[in-house]
Scaffold this motif. Structure first.
Motif, PDB file in Angstrom:
ATOM      1  N   UNK A   1       0.739  -1.152  -0.161  1.00  0.00           N
ATOM      2  CA  UNK A   1       0.089   0.058   0.048  1.00  0.00           C
ATOM      3  C   UNK A   1       1.002   1.221   0.225  1.00  0.00           C
ATOM      4  N   UNK A   2       1.848   1.431   0.890  1.00  0.00           N
ATOM      5  CA  UNK A   2       2.688   2.254   0.861  1.00  0.00           C
ATOM      6  C   UNK A   2       3.409   2.705  -0.392  1.00  0.00           C
ATOM      7  N   UNK A   3       3.996   1.680  -1.085  1.00  0.00           N
ATOM      8  CA  UNK A   3       4.607   1.645  -2.289  1.00  0.00           C
ATOM      9  C   UNK A   3       3.849   2.135  -3.311  1.00  0.00           C
ATOM     10  N   UNK A   4       2.275   1.490  -3.375  1.00  0.00           N
ATOM     11  CA  UNK A   4       1.474   2.101  -4.469  1.00  0.00           C
ATOM     12  C   UNK A   4       1.390   3.475  -4.282  1.00  0.00           C
ATOM     13  N   UNK A   5       0.930   4.017  -2.973  1.00  0.00           N
ATOM     14  CA  UNK A   5       0.841   5.313  -2.667  1.00  0.00           C
ATOM     15  C   UNK A   5       2.076   6.346  -3.228  1.00  0.00           C
ATOM     16  N   UNK A   6       3.122   5.700  -3.109  1.00  0.00           N
ATOM     17  CA  UNK A   6       4.303   6.557  -3.659  1.00  0.00           C
ATOM     18  C   UNK A   6       4.494   6.485  -5.003  1.00  0.00           C
ATOM     19  N   UNK A   7       4.046   5.429  -5.803  1.00  0.00           N
ATOM     20  CA  UNK A   7       3.972   5.152  -7.027  1.00  0.00           C
ATOM     21  C   UNK A   7       2.824   6.502  -7.603  1.00  0.00           C
ATOM     22  N   UNK A   8       1.671   6.402  -6.910  1.00  0.00           N
ATOM     23  CA  UNK A   8       0.932   7.273  -7.704  1.00  0.00           C
ATOM     24  C   UNK A   8       1.122   8.893  -7.543  1.00  0.00           C
ATOM     25  N   UNK A   9       1.983   9.071  -6.037  1.00  0.00           N
ATOM     26  CA  UNK A   9       2.431  10.313  -5.844  1.00  0.00           C
ATOM     27  C   UNK A   9       3.393  10.797  -6.952  1.00  0.00           C
ATOM     28  N   UNK A  10       4.406  10.034  -7.414  1.00  0.00           N
ATOM     29  CA  UNK A  10       5.157   9.850  -8.454  1.00  0.00           C
ATOM     30  C   UNK A  10       4.668  10.165  -9.868  1.00  0.00           C
ATOM     31  N   UNK A  11       3.771   9.410  -9.887  1.00  0.00           N
ATOM     32  CA  UNK A  11       3.000   9.759 -11.425  1.00  0.00           C
ATOM     33  C   UNK A  11       2.628  10.887 -11.434  1.00  0.00           C
ATOM     34  N   UNK A  12       1.878  11.390 -10.479  1.00  0.00           N
ATOM     35  CA  UNK A  12       1.091  12.684 -10.401  1.00  0.00           C
ATOM     36  C   UNK A  12       1.987  13.654 -10.631  1.00  0.00           C
ATOM     37  N   UNK A  13       3.137  13.688  -9.806  1.00  0.00           N
ATOM     38  CA  UNK A  13       4.278  14.579 -10.026  1.00  0.00           C
ATOM     39  C   UNK A  13       4.600  14.812 -11.329  1.00  0.00           C
ATOM     40  N   UNK A  14       5.046  13.518 -11.854  1.00  0.00           N
ATOM     41  CA  UNK A  14       5.349  13.586 -13.187  1.00  0.00           C
ATOM     42  C   UNK A  14       4.571  14.135 -14.351  1.00  0.00           C
ATOM     43  N   UNK A  15       3.095  14.001 -14.125  1.00  0.00           N
ATOM     44  CA  UNK A  15       2.292  14.587 -15.091  1.00  0.00           C
ATOM     45  C   UNK A  15       2.398  16.144 -14.850  1.00  0.00           C
ATOM     46  N   UNK A  16       2.308  16.807 -13.714  1.00  0.00           N
ATOM     47  CA  UNK A  16       2.543  17.997 -13.423  1.00  0.00           C
ATOM     48  C   UNK A  16       3.853  18.732 -14.006  1.00  0.00           C
ATOM     49  N   UNK A  17       4.901  17.952 -13.905  1.00  0.00           N
ATOM     50  CA  UNK A  17       6.155  18.463 -14.661  1.00  0.00           C
ATOM     51  C   UNK A  17       6.191  18.547 -15.995  1.00  0.00           C
ATOM     52  N   UNK A  18       5.412  17.521 -16.859  1.00  0.00           N
ATOM     53  CA  UNK A  18       5.155  17.483 -18.116  1.00  0.00           C
ATOM     54  C   UNK A  18       4.335  18.740 -18.527  1.00  0.00           C
TER      55      UNK A  18
END
Length: 187
Positions: free
Chosen positions: A29-46
């Motif tokens: 669960x922790x890793x999935x949350x971290x992955x979702x946060x990283x994907x969100x940040x990646x979209x924002x940067x793009x």
């Protein structure tokens, strides 16, 4: 007793496995949350990168479009002088006819060149006054035209690519004031 020990050992093993399973579930669960946060940040940067590119393209486009603004502004007094010279010269005077024709041709070439670069004259004679494109130099009463109509153009205005470079200097009509009664009419 050996059976009891085996059962206790099995129960402990199952409890340990259950604890390890819960620990793994929590870790997932922790890793999935971290992955979702990283994907969100990646979209924002793009998205930010795309916005920066778009702004840079717009800035370059505006720079190209309005690069001539200062130069064109410096040319306007020359056009004004040529037009004023033509207005003040007598078209019927044969002694200055060749000079007048030369000025007319020069002015025409000048105006054609400016049009190629989207520099357009604003000559609002007879049109409604617009504060966005005209500068009222005076107001004059007139019963012949609607109020706020341009009666006279002192100096043409110009716009470059739709952006106002110089407003037209004009005289604007106003409604005639009501006639004041004379002394004889008051009595």
């Amino acid at each position: 007793m050996a059976d009891e020990q085996n059962l206790d050992a099995q129960a402990q093993d199952q409890a340990a496995e259950a604890g390890a399973g819960e620990e793994l579930t929590t870790r997932v669960q922790v890793l999935e949350e971290q992955l979702a946060a990283a994907q969100d940040q990646s979209l924002r940067v793009a998205a930010d990168l795309q916005n920066v590119r778009r702004r840079a393209e717009q800035d370059v486009e505006k720079a190209h479009k309005f690069a001539l603004e200062k130069f064109a502004g410096d040319l306007l007094p020359i056009i004004d002088s040529l037009e004023r010279g033509l207005d003040l010269s007598n078209p019927d005077d044969e002694s200055i006819r060749p000079m007048r024709e030369g000025i007319e041709l020069t002015l025409k070439m000048f105006q054609d060149t400016l049009k190629r670069y989207q520099l357009e004259a604003i000559d609002p004679y007879g049109q409604p006054f617009s504060a966005d494109q005209h500068q009222a130099m005076a107001m004059q009463e007139s019963a012949d035209v609607e109020p706020n109509t341009v009666l006279k153009v002192f100096q043409k205005g110009y716009q470059l690519n739709g952006r106002l470079l110089r407003p037209a200097m004009v005289v604007v009509s106003k409604a005639p004031s009501p006639a004041t009664p004379s002394i004889n009419e008051q009595a």
